[in-house]
Design a protein around this motif. Structure first.
Motif, PDB file in Angstrom:
ATOM      1  N   UNK A 119       0.862  -1.188   0.000  1.00 56.07           N
ATOM      2  CA  UNK A 119       0.000   0.000   0.000  1.00 56.07           C
ATOM      3  C   UNK A 119       0.898   1.238   0.000  1.00 56.07           C
ATOM      4  N   UNK A 120       0.756   2.073  -1.003  1.00 54.82           N
ATOM      5  CA  UNK A 120       1.569   3.281  -1.104  1.00 54.82           C
ATOM      6  C   UNK A 120       1.002   4.369  -0.212  1.00 54.82           C
ATOM      7  N   UNK A 121       1.848   4.907   0.650  1.00 53.65           N
ATOM      8  CA  UNK A 121       1.438   5.986   1.556  1.00 53.65           C
ATOM      9  C   UNK A 121       2.175   7.280   1.199  1.00 53.65           C
ATOM     10  N   UNK A 122       2.117   7.626  -0.085  1.00 47.76           N
ATOM     11  CA  UNK A 122       2.801   8.836  -0.542  1.00 47.76           C
ATOM     12  C   UNK A 122       1.853   9.841  -1.180  1.00 47.76           C
ATOM     13  N   UNK A 123       0.529   9.577  -1.066  1.00 52.79           N
ATOM     14  CA  UNK A 123      -0.446  10.492  -1.637  1.00 52.79           C
ATOM     15  C   UNK A 123      -0.653  10.343  -3.124  1.00 52.79           C
ATOM     16  N   UNK A 124      -0.046   9.338  -3.741  1.00 49.70           N
ATOM     17  CA  UNK A 124      -0.176   9.160  -5.186  1.00 49.70           C
ATOM     18  C   UNK A 124      -1.523   8.577  -5.593  1.00 49.70           C
ATOM     19  N   UNK A 125      -2.234   7.973  -4.634  1.00 52.99           N
ATOM     20  CA  UNK A 125      -3.552   7.397  -4.916  1.00 52.99           C
ATOM     21  C   UNK A 125      -4.590   8.020  -3.995  1.00 52.99           C
ATOM     22  N   UNK A 126      -5.811   8.069  -4.498  1.00 52.75           N
ATOM     23  CA  UNK A 126      -6.914   8.588  -3.689  1.00 52.75           C
ATOM     24  C   UNK A 126      -7.748   7.429  -3.162  1.00 52.75           C
ATOM     25  N   UNK A 127      -8.485   7.690  -2.103  1.00 53.87           N
ATOM     26  CA  UNK A 127      -9.335   6.668  -1.491  1.00 53.87           C
ATOM     27  C   UNK A 127     -10.601   7.332  -0.977  1.00 53.87           C
ATOM     28  N   UNK A 128     -11.729   6.663  -1.178  1.00 53.18           N
ATOM     29  CA  UNK A 128     -13.020   7.203  -0.723  1.00 53.18           C
ATOM     30  C   UNK A 128     -13.648   6.259   0.288  1.00 53.18           C
ATOM     31  N   UNK A 129     -14.094   6.828   1.393  1.00 50.07           N
ATOM     32  CA  UNK A 129     -14.730   6.055   2.455  1.00 50.07           C
ATOM     33  C   UNK A 129     -16.086   6.686   2.760  1.00 50.07           C
ATOM     34  N   UNK A 130     -17.145   5.914   2.625  1.00 50.37           N
ATOM     35  CA  UNK A 130     -18.482   6.371   3.009  1.00 50.37           C
ATOM     36  C   UNK A 130     -18.639   6.149   4.508  1.00 50.37           C
ATOM     37  N   UNK A 131     -19.036   7.175   5.239  1.00 52.29           N
ATOM     38  CA  UNK A 131     -19.193   7.058   6.686  1.00 52.29           C
ATOM     39  C   UNK A 131     -20.613   7.416   7.079  1.00 52.29           C
ATOM     40  N   UNK A 132     -21.109   6.759   8.120  1.00 57.35           N
ATOM     41  CA  UNK A 132     -22.460   7.030   8.608  1.00 57.35           C
ATOM     42  C   UNK A 132     -22.545   6.586  10.056  1.00 57.35           C
ATOM     43  N   UNK A 133     -23.637   6.942  10.713  1.00 56.50           N
ATOM     44  CA  UNK A 133     -23.859   6.557  12.106  1.00 56.50           C
ATOM     45  C   UNK A 133     -25.338   6.320  12.318  1.00 56.50           C
ATOM     46  N   UNK A 155      -4.571  11.450   0.868  1.00 52.56           N
ATOM     47  CA  UNK A 155      -5.308  10.961  -0.293  1.00 52.56           C
ATOM     48  C   UNK A 155      -6.646  10.342   0.045  1.00 52.56           C
ATOM     49  N   UNK A 156      -6.889  10.070   1.336  1.00 51.41           N
ATOM     50  CA  UNK A 156      -8.161   9.461   1.746  1.00 51.41           C
ATOM     51  C   UNK A 156      -9.174  10.543   2.090  1.00 51.41           C
ATOM     52  N   UNK A 157     -10.400  10.344   1.642  1.00 47.12           N
ATOM     53  CA  UNK A 157     -11.465  11.328   1.853  1.00 47.12           C
ATOM     54  C   UNK A 157     -12.696  10.625   2.407  1.00 47.12           C
ATOM     55  N   UNK A 158     -13.270  11.197   3.458  1.00 47.74           N
ATOM     56  CA  UNK A 158     -14.513  10.666   4.030  1.00 47.74           C
ATOM     57  C   UNK A 158     -15.709  11.391   3.425  1.00 47.74           C
ATOM     58  N   UNK A 159     -16.694  10.622   2.977  1.00 51.46           N
ATOM     59  CA  UNK A 159     -17.954  11.198   2.504  1.00 51.46           C
ATOM     60  C   UNK A 159     -19.024  10.863   3.532  1.00 51.46           C
ATOM     61  N   UNK A 160     -19.502  11.878   4.236  1.00 61.93           N
ATOM     62  CA  UNK A 160     -20.465  11.685   5.316  1.00 61.93           C
ATOM     63  C   UNK A 160     -21.855  11.492   4.729  1.00 61.93           C
ATOM     64  N   UNK A 161     -22.419  10.288   4.930  1.00 63.88           N
ATOM     65  CA  UNK A 161     -23.755   9.957   4.398  1.00 63.88           C
ATOM     66  C   UNK A 161     -24.853  10.257   5.401  1.00 63.88           C
ATOM     67  N   UNK A 162     -24.469  10.774   6.593  1.00 63.69           N
ATOM     68  CA  UNK A 162     -25.467  11.172   7.574  1.00 63.69           C
ATOM     69  C   UNK A 162     -25.889  10.037   8.480  1.00 63.69           C
ATOM     70  N   UNK A 163     -27.110  10.125   8.968  1.00 64.96           N
ATOM     71  CA  UNK A 163     -27.685   9.100   9.841  1.00 64.96           C
ATOM     72  C   UNK A 163     -28.379   8.055   8.978  1.00 64.96           C
ATOM     73  N   UNK A 164     -27.920   6.815   9.080  1.00 63.66           N
ATOM     74  CA  UNK A 164     -28.446   5.732   8.257  1.00 63.66           C
ATOM     75  C   UNK A 164     -28.637   4.478   9.096  1.00 63.66           C
ATOM     76  N   UNK A 165     -29.429   3.548   8.574  1.00 62.86           N
ATOM     77  CA  UNK A 165     -29.391   2.193   9.115  1.00 62.86           C
ATOM     78  C   UNK A 165     -28.075   1.565   8.666  1.00 62.86           C
ATOM     79  N   UNK A 166     -27.605   0.581   9.415  1.00 61.64           N
ATOM     80  CA  UNK A 166     -26.395  -0.132   9.001  1.00 61.64           C
ATOM     81  C   UNK A 166     -26.556  -0.746   7.604  1.00 61.64           C
ATOM     82  N   UNK A 167     -27.679  -1.422   7.312  1.00 58.19           N
ATOM     83  CA  UNK A 167     -27.820  -2.014   5.975  1.00 58.19           C
ATOM     84  C   UNK A 167     -27.812  -0.977   4.852  1.00 58.19           C
ATOM     85  N   UNK A 168     -28.310   0.230   5.112  1.00 61.76           N
ATOM     86  CA  UNK A 168     -28.262   1.255   4.070  1.00 61.76           C
ATOM     87  C   UNK A 168     -26.825   1.576   3.678  1.00 61.76           C
TER      88      UNK A 168
END
Length: 560
Positions: A119-133, A155-168
């Motif tokens: 896994x390269x940790x030099x910022x050369x790649x981007x990563x998207x993580x959907x987050x919710x609670x 390079x990692x970015x969190x996209x906040x999906x808000x309040x969701x059910x876990x299955x959503x």
């Protein structure tokens, strides 16, 4: 790891020191603990999610929830690119990450793991993580800590999906990685459209004028009730009343919800004599479980439970019927369609349900306890159905099966348009779109149950009478070292210590329809005992006698 990344990790991780003297373990449900001690864990799982996204080059999910636990608890888990749970291969690293004693230890672990996994940790790649609670009061501050963790990997970015059910959230990760639209509105539209089609395809619609479309839902004072309020606006044919919706009338999971109802077999708060004869259903706190129940007349607080085993049986019956219809016409249409249908349970499934399913001619297999094992096994079939008695489960359709169904439904539309054969293919396609392909989902499960009951014109009482559960009893025995017990055959047989299984078999032989197994807990030094027999007294006696055997072989003198 370059200097910029190193400095960022050291600086940010110093803000989230781990709790002293506590060791956390990533299980089927991720990390769970009292919310007050989880800031460091959330931060570090944010890092874990970012690394996973970089490794897989796919969207990853991070969900903050403690499901059916008390409101003061919270937790966090990762959704892999499929929408399913974090691969088991990464669980040891998750544990090491959460328990690293200092920032420098943490950075060393990350650097070593990144090198091992390329896994390269030099910022050369981007990563998207959907987050919710979910709706827990602690969720917001814990989510901020997780976002900090994600942001600590360049390079990692969190996209906040808000309040969701876990299955959503799991569904969103699943469909996002397939390149499909993945908003909450898309989720609701997919459920409502598939549900409508299943209702419209019912050949008995003209005979359902007296169908009782009332349904009362216990939302566990959690996020599921709130989301059902939104979904029900898109549904026709169901009169849904939602109680314990989380709008201030009660406490999350306190004497409400699927876990309480299934374990206590007692009416949840806000239910009672006014509900006699009505179909009732309970979600858990993050809406990945559901169980049905009825309130019997003359009972002050007891219920008749329709648990996950019977939900599984209902789904299996209906899907097998559609496959039978297609198989009967395959010779006429010259369309080869022979998907393999499998049913997956754990040893905790009531023995009566397993016998019933086998008597239907279904292939039934057991796995060790845990959704990750059930899901993995179900995915081996063209159509795999799994459910635990607690109400967590789903139906998985392989890509191969979908690739068969789509042309079958198209060809049949030209030959048998509007026929039951054509509708059977379309029903299976509709089920694959309605039921969550990533995890158990109370919202989609509820709609599939309702569609099938209406299709078969069954009351909840007829459904409940498919088979009679065998009486059962669960106990646990405190031991010095739970790892002294090793099991095989999906945890139904003891391998170590020697002689214990033979002693258990001798006890089982004393009881009609007796069945008993033991397994070590995954989180505490106890051995769990499960027993079934023809009467409740016999089940109690069998469980007690086996608990005594466990205590004799390796206990510390106490059991409960």
């Amino acid at each position: 790891m370059n200097k910029e990344q190193l400095d960022l990790l050291l600086r940010e991780s110093d803000r989230f020191p781990p709790p002293h003297g506590m060791r956390l373990s990533y299980g089927t449900a991720g990390f769970r603990e009292d919310a007050s001690v989880l800031l460091s864990t959330m931060y570090r799982v944010g890092i874990l999610a970012a690394l996973r996204a970089l490794k897989t080059e796919a969207v990853i999910g991070l969900m903050i929830t403690a499901s059916h636990n008390k409101v003061s608890d919270n937790g966090v888990k990762i959704a892999d690119p499929s929408g399913g749970m974090l691969t088991q291969e990464w669980e040891p690293f998750a544990n090491a990450l959460a328990n690293a004693p200092s920032s420098r230890d943490l950075v060393r672990l990350i650097n070593e793991f990144a090198e091992k996994e390329n896994i390269l940790l030099d910022g050369s790649k981007s990563a998207q993580i959907l987050v919710a609670r979910d709706t827990r009061p602690s969720g917001e501050v814990l989510l901020d800590a997780a976002k900090n963790g994600i942001g600590s990997i360049i390079g990692a970015v969190a996209q906040d999906m808000g309040t969701l059910t876990t299955p959503q959230l799991h569904w969103m990760v699943h469909v996002r990685n397939k390149g499909l639209e993945s908003s909450e509105l898309d989720y609701f539209n997919g459920l409502s459209n598939s549900f409508k089609w299943l209702l419209d395809s019912n050949p008995n619609n003209s005979e359902l004028n007296d169908w009782d479309n009332r349904l009362v839902v216990d939302g566990a004072n959690g996020v599921g009730g709130q989301k059902l309020e939104l979904l029900k606006e898109k549904l026709n044919g169901l009169a849904i009343e939602i109680r314990n919706s989380g709008k201030g009338e009660g406490v999350l999971n306190e004497r409400v919800g699927a876990d309480f109802v299934q374990k206590e077999k007692t009416v949840p708060c806000s239910f009672g004599s006014q509900d006699v004869g009505i179909r009732c259903v309970s979600f858990d706190g993050d809406a990945d479980r559901l169980v049905y129940f009825t309130v019997p007349s003359g009972s002050s607080n007891k219920i008749n439970l329709v648990d996950g085993d019977k939900i599984l049986s209902l789904f299996a019956i209906f899907i097998k019927e559609q496959l039978t219809i297609l198989a009967a016409r395959s010779k006429d249409t010259k369309i080869a369609f022979e998907p393999r249908l499998g049913v997956v349970q754990t040893a905790y499934a009531n023995g009566a349900s397993t016998r019933y399913l086998k008597d239907l001619g279904l292939e039934v297999v057991l796995t060790p306890t845990g959704v990750k094992y059930l899901h993995e096994k179900a995915a081996e079939y063209d159509i795999g159905i799994y459910f635990e008695a607690n109400g967590h489960g789903t139906v998985l359709f392989s890509d191969y099966c979908i690739s068969l169904l789509q042309p079958v439904s198209w060809e049949l539309s030209n030959v048998f348009a509007g026929s039951e054969t054509h509708k059977a293919a379309l029903r299976l396609l509709a089920i694959s779109k309605l039921i969550n392909q990533a995890v158990g989902d109370a919202l989609s499960g509820l709609l599939l149950v309702e569609a099938i009951l209406r299709h078969k014109n069954w009351s909840i009482h007829k459904w409940s009478e498919l088979y009679q559960d065998l009486p059962s009893r669960q106990l646990k025995v405190k031991v010095v070292d739970r790892t002294a017990v090793e099991t095989s055959n999906a945890e139904t047989k003891v391998v170590k210590p020697p002689g214990l299984q033979e002693a258990i078999d001798l006890e089982i032989a004393k009881y009609p329809q007796g069945r008993c197994f033991i397994r070590p807990s995954g989180t505490e030094d106890v051995i769990r005992v499960y027993a079934e027999a023809s009467t409740q007294e016999a089940a109690d006696d069998l469980a007690t006698s086996v608990a005594k055997l466990v205590d004799q072989f390796l206990g510390d003198g106490s059991s409960k």
